[in-house]
Write an enzyme that holds these catalytic residues in place. Structure first.
Site, PDB file in Angstrom:
ATOM      1  N   HIS A 129       0.716  -1.289  -0.195  1.00 11.23           N
ATOM      2  CA  HIS A 129      -0.078  -0.102  -0.003  1.00 11.23           C
ATOM      3  C   HIS A 129       0.740   1.271   0.198  1.00 11.23           C
ATOM      4  CE1 HIS A 129      -2.409  -3.039   2.364  1.00 11.23           C
ATOM      5  NE2 HIS A 129      -3.521  -2.251   2.103  1.00 11.23           N
ATOM      6  N   ASP A 156       2.461   1.887   3.292  1.00 12.07           N
ATOM      7  CA  ASP A 156       3.365   1.325   4.071  1.00 12.07           C
ATOM      8  C   ASP A 156       4.883   1.789   3.490  1.00 12.07           C
ATOM      9  OD1 ASP A 156       0.639  -0.815   4.023  1.00 12.07           O
ATOM     10  OD2 ASP A 156       2.051  -1.578   2.017  1.00 12.07           O
TER      11      ASP A 156
HETATM   12  C1  XUL Z   1      -7.695  -6.346   4.411  1.00 11.90           C
HETATM   13  C2  XUL Z   1      -7.101  -6.899   3.662  1.00 11.90           C
HETATM   14  C3  XUL Z   1      -6.310  -5.632   2.527  1.00 11.90           C
HETATM   15  C4  XUL Z   1      -5.893  -5.737   1.495  1.00 11.90           C
HETATM   16  C5  XUL Z   1      -5.583  -4.961   0.936  1.00 11.90           C
HETATM   17  O1  XUL Z   1      -8.551  -7.975   5.316  1.00 11.90           O
HETATM   18  O2  XUL Z   1      -7.316  -8.022   3.371  1.00 11.90           O
HETATM   19  O3  XUL Z   1      -4.913  -6.337   3.170  1.00 11.90           O
HETATM   20  O4  XUL Z   1      -5.640  -7.134   0.928  1.00 11.90           O
HETATM   21  O5  XUL Z   1      -5.557  -4.003   1.062  1.00 11.90           O
END
Ligand code: XUL
Ligand code: CO
Length: 431
Positions: A98, A101
């Site tokens: 992300h 992150d």
């Molecule tokens: C939340 C989840 C996230 C997504 C990416 O449950 O799975 O980490 O994979 O935003």
């Protein structure tokens, strides 16, 4: 500078090893003309491994990582150093992130974007120097309090615009890093109470946002897939992207079913009251299968624990569906998984992934063998064999014509065993 992982050597395939080694995952082993590495396309997530501090609802940080709290660019770079050291030790071909992150949030939207771009330069160099490729990028539009009432579904149009800018910059970086997919997990695209929610408006906003994302993908020439990751609740009580079938209905409504696929996560399937293989079979059948997040939930606690996979029979049934879908194209197997909060040591991070990769390898091999032997497909074909010979009797006919067929022949169909236990015994021979 010494690595966070100190003297942990790259993990190799060695079924006889006493210590850390792959016992089932041999990246080069061929299954039907394709290596295991290419079948599985493993990815490691950045967030749970390098950002999450070990907190739970009753306690804070347990992990003591030298880059915490990673609120400066220097610490963010130390974190990236550790992450790419771990990717190398594991020999994984992909990673995922992300925006939030990899860069500390800036004081303004522009500063956040600038920092993201600077960190993208930093990781790009590591990727080009023997590091893994990017399976997918995504934007975190759920942690900061500005997103508490939703991202694209927020009642405040300024939040909608803020999200447009965030996703645009994150898609640009994903594209620049050669990402193979872009993921949208709508964590907060939903509601807590209908008393304050305009459901129709929020769904329209979400549809419009997704259309804009698809348009932008084409505009910048991003060749990867746009993926939605369904989840029924957590964080909001009612999520608009509940499960694969719900997402498909949403895509159909907005005419996006050819443009968007799903990233299916086992833990989310469990939260939705489904099995992982159900969600995968549904995605395959509806033609929107894209990628998987290979992390499961605890069956007793009933919430999103994001544990590493450790159940080979479950993995086998999941990869059975992946293989039936024709395998991954742009997608892969992402470990969106976290340690238990008492697993403090660097070696715990490595061991967790090694174990998860071995479980997936066992699952894949079992799934491949079941398909190669026609072990489940043959009995399934047999179960539907009647349609091979009587399809013409009903195809294109009206209700009256078919009723006439049944009545004129005095049909009296006799029940036939579903043979579930026999089929379960067959699966058991492979896992
Ligand atoms: C939340 C989840 C996230 C997504 C990416 O449950 O799975 O980490 O994979 O935003
Ligand atoms: Co996920």
């Amino acid at each position: 500078m010494t690595s966070y992982f100190q003297d942990i050597a790259p993990v190799t395939y060695d079924p006889q090893a006493k210590g850390l080694a792959f016992r089932h995952y041999d990246p080069q082993e061929m299954l039907g003309g394709k290596s295991m590495q290419d079948h599985l396309r493993f990815a490691v997530c950045y967030w749970h491994n390098f950002v999450w501090e070990g907190n739970d609802p009753f306690g804070g940080q347990t992990f003591d990582r030298p880059w915490f709290p990673a609120d400066t660019m220097d610490l963010a770079k130390r974190k990236a150093d550790a992450a790419f050291d771990m990717f190398k030790i594991l020999g994984v071909p992909f990673w995922c992130f992300h925006d939030h992150d990899i860069r500390p949030e800036g004081a303004s939207l522009k500063e956040s974007h600038d920092r993201l771009n600077e960190m993208a330069d930093y990781v790009q160099e590591k990727m080009e120097n023997g590091g893994p490729k990017l399976l997918w990028g995504t934007a975190n539009m759920f942690s900061n309090r500005r997103f508490m009432s939703g991202a694209s579904t927020n009642p405040d149009p300024d939040v909608f615009a803020y999200c447009a800018s965030t996703v645009k910059s994150c898609m640009d970086v994903t594209h620049r890093l050669g990402g193979e997919n872009y993921v949208l997990w709508g964590g907060r695209e939903g509601y807590e109470t209908l008393l304050n929610t305009d459901l129709d408006r929020e769904l329209q906003q979400m549809g419009r946002f997704l259309q804009m994302v698809v348009d932008y993908k084409h505009k910048i020439g991003f060749k990867g897939a746009i993926l939605i990751e369904p989840k029924p609740q957590e964080p909001t009580k009612h999520q608009y992207d509940y499960d694969v079938a719900t997402v498909y209905g949403f895509l159909k409504r907005f005419g996006l079913e050819e443009e968007v696929q799903v990233n299916v996560e086992q833990g989310h399937a469990i939260l939705a009251g489904h099995s992982f293989e159900h969600e995968l079979a549904m995605a395959r059948t509806l033609g929107i299968f894209g990628s998987i997040d290979m992390n499961r939930n605890d069956y007793q606690s009933g919430w999103d624990t994001d544990q590493f996979p450790n159940n080979a029979p479950e993995a086998a049934l999941a990869y059975y569906e992946v293989l039936k879908a024709g395998g991954f194209t742009t997608g892969g197997t992402n470990f969106d998984a976290k340690l238990r909060r008492q697993s403090l040591d660097p070696v715990d991070l490595i061991a967790a992934h090694v174990g998860g990769m071995d479980i997936c390898a066992r699952g894949l091999k079992a799934a491949y063998a079941m398909l190669a032997d026609d072990a489940l497909e043959a009995p399934r074909r047999e179960r539907y064999a009647g349609w091979e010979t009587s399809d013409h009797l009903v195809e294109g006919k009206t209700l009256e014509q078919i009723a006439d067929y049944a009545e004129s022949r005095g049909l009296d169909p006799q029940p036939v065993s579903g043979r579930q236990e026999i089929l379960e015994n067959i699966v058991n021979r492979y896992v």
